[in-house]
Design a protein around this motif. Structure first.
Motif, PDB file in Angstrom:
ATOM      1  N   ALA A  59       0.684  -1.320   0.082  1.00 21.82           N
ATOM      2  CA  ALA A  59       0.079  -0.123   0.051  1.00 21.82           C
ATOM      3  C   ALA A  59       0.802   1.172  -0.021  1.00 21.82           C
ATOM      4  O   ALA A  59       1.614   1.498   0.921  1.00 21.82           O
ATOM      5  N   LEU A  60       0.791   1.977  -1.051  1.00 23.60           N
ATOM      6  CA  LEU A  60       1.730   3.294  -1.085  1.00 23.60           C
ATOM      7  C   LEU A  60       0.452   4.300  -1.194  1.00 23.60           C
ATOM      8  O   LEU A  60      -0.568   4.335  -1.549  1.00 23.60           O
ATOM      9  N   PHE A  61       0.887   5.636  -0.761  1.00 23.44           N
ATOM     10  CA  PHE A  61       0.182   6.703  -0.577  1.00 23.44           C
ATOM     11  C   PHE A  61       0.824   7.621  -1.874  1.00 23.44           C
ATOM     12  O   PHE A  61       1.889   7.579  -2.089  1.00 23.44           O
ATOM     13  N   HIS A  62      -0.143   8.579  -2.196  1.00 26.65           N
ATOM     14  CA  HIS A  62       0.289   9.794  -3.274  1.00 26.65           C
ATOM     15  C   HIS A  62       1.190  10.808  -2.473  1.00 26.65           C
ATOM     16  O   HIS A  62       0.814  11.538  -1.708  1.00 26.65           O
ATOM     17  N   ASN A  68       7.167   7.570   1.148  1.00 28.76           N
ATOM     18  CA  ASN A  68       6.572   6.361   1.397  1.00 28.76           C
ATOM     19  C   ASN A  68       7.748   5.268   2.055  1.00 28.76           C
ATOM     20  O   ASN A  68       7.043   4.482   2.609  1.00 28.76           O
ATOM     21  N   ILE A  69       8.918   5.319   1.875  1.00 30.82           N
ATOM     22  CA  ILE A  69       9.796   4.458   2.567  1.00 30.82           C
ATOM     23  C   ILE A  69       9.795   4.918   4.074  1.00 30.82           C
ATOM     24  O   ILE A  69       9.566   4.108   4.872  1.00 30.82           O
ATOM     25  N   ALA A  82      17.942   6.557   2.872  1.00 32.45           N
ATOM     26  CA  ALA A  82      18.839   5.964   2.042  1.00 32.45           C
ATOM     27  C   ALA A  82      19.408   4.910   2.200  1.00 32.45           C
ATOM     28  O   ALA A  82      19.543   4.057   1.224  1.00 32.45           O
ATOM     29  N   ASP A  83      19.748   4.530   3.366  1.00 34.73           N
ATOM     30  CA  ASP A  83      20.274   3.345   3.731  1.00 34.73           C
ATOM     31  C   ASP A  83      19.321   2.189   3.684  1.00 34.73           C
ATOM     32  O   ASP A  83      19.764   0.964   3.089  1.00 34.73           O
ATOM     33  N   ALA A  84      17.985   2.293   4.095  1.00 32.30           N
ATOM     34  CA  ALA A  84      17.087   1.394   3.814  1.00 32.30           C
ATOM     35  C   ALA A  84      16.845   0.788   2.383  1.00 32.30           C
ATOM     36  O   ALA A  84      16.667  -0.283   1.925  1.00 32.30           O
ATOM     37  N   ALA A  85      16.724   2.083   1.596  1.00 33.86           N
ATOM     38  CA  ALA A  85      16.606   1.846   0.111  1.00 33.86           C
ATOM     39  C   ALA A  85      17.791   1.135  -0.500  1.00 33.86           C
ATOM     40  O   ALA A  85      17.713   0.153  -1.262  1.00 33.86           O
ATOM     41  N   ARG A  86      19.201   1.304   0.084  1.00 34.09           N
ATOM     42  CA  ARG A  86      20.299   0.706  -0.406  1.00 34.09           C
ATOM     43  C   ARG A  86      20.185  -0.886  -0.056  1.00 34.09           C
ATOM     44  O   ARG A  86      20.739  -1.870  -0.988  1.00 34.09           O
ATOM     45  N   ALA A 123      11.960  -1.747   1.711  1.00 37.25           N
ATOM     46  CA  ALA A 123      12.990  -0.703   2.372  1.00 37.25           C
ATOM     47  C   ALA A 123      12.170  -0.462   3.674  1.00 37.25           C
ATOM     48  O   ALA A 123      12.810  -0.180   4.650  1.00 37.25           O
ATOM     49  N   ARG A 124      10.932  -0.188   3.822  1.00 40.08           N
ATOM     50  CA  ARG A 124      10.095   0.116   5.150  1.00 40.08           C
ATOM     51  C   ARG A 124      10.651  -0.859   6.023  1.00 40.08           C
ATOM     52  O   ARG A 124      10.750  -0.325   7.117  1.00 40.08           O
ATOM     53  N   ALA A 125      10.425  -2.087   5.767  1.00 49.20           N
ATOM     54  CA  ALA A 125      10.700  -2.994   6.613  1.00 49.20           C
ATOM     55  C   ALA A 125      12.088  -3.001   7.309  1.00 49.20           C
ATOM     56  O   ALA A 125      12.638  -3.041   8.518  1.00 49.20           O
TER      57      ALA A 125
END
Length: 199
Positions: A59-62, A68-69, A82-86, A123-125
């Motif tokens: 579930a992403l929001f606008h 969103n991350i 950024a670290d989570a995205a990596r 990435a959120r997790a």
């Protein structure tokens, strides 16, 4: 720190077990316990703060990719995001976008592919850094190449965490420490992937 997979057809109770773990339901019989402590004895907010959930349809929001991350941990810094995205193998793609982390994803993330949306959920997790990770069919909507890439990110996320994986197919849970096969609302078989294949 182990991974347990729940496998079975629709309606066998996989999602119900996940909801019992998160205390969305109270068991009518038996006990759900964490390190021997019954779930009902743990303050609800404290328990849920230890859990991250990666669903099959994120579930992403606008809003922006960064926001969103950051939904996984609202007070996180830009560097943490950024670290989570990596860790989710998403940063290089985000860095290639003109607006980078400020890129707006559209309503429900419609501007992103299914794989990109899944990686945002991963990435959120990572950002949340949970002790308990619940993966609910996290690769079911992906093509084979994207599934392999997302599985690599998930394997990194699962290290040193208690992980519950919900799946329909045995092949998606072959690395689990233990697989529970549900049938008629009960555990029909259990073992490793190799042990179940031998049966």
């Amino acid at each position: 720190g182990a991974s347990v997979a729940l496998v079975g057809e629709s309606g066998e109770g996989k999602s119900t077990i996940m909801e019992l773990i998160g205390r969305f339901y109270a068991p009518q019989r038996g006990t759900v316990a964490f390190d021997g402590v019954p779930a009902q004895d743990i303050e609800l907010g404290s328990l849920r703060a230890q859990i991250a959930y990666v669903p099959q349809d994120c579930a992403l929001f606008h809003g922006t990719i960064g926001d969103n991350i950051r939904y996984g941990k609202p007070d996180a810094s830009d560097a943490d995001v950024a670290d989570a995205a990596r860790s989710a193998a998403l940063h290089d793609w985000i860095a290639s976008l003109p607006e980078q982390y400020a890129t707006v994803v559209g309503e429900r993330g419609l501007k992103l592919s299914a794989g990109q949306r899944q990686r945002i959920a991963i990435a959120r997790a990572f950002l949340r850094s949970p002790r308990i990770l619940i993966l609910d069919e996290p690769t079911s909507q992906l093509d084979a190449a994207t599934e392999d890439a997302v599985q690599t990110s998930l394997r990194a996320l699962m290290v040193n965490r208690t992980t519950i994986v919900i799946a329909h197919r045995l092949r998606t849970v072959r690395d689990a420490d233990r697989i529970l096969v549900l049938k008629n609302g009960r555990i029909a078989e259990q073992g490793t992937h190799a042990q179940l294949l031998r049966k």
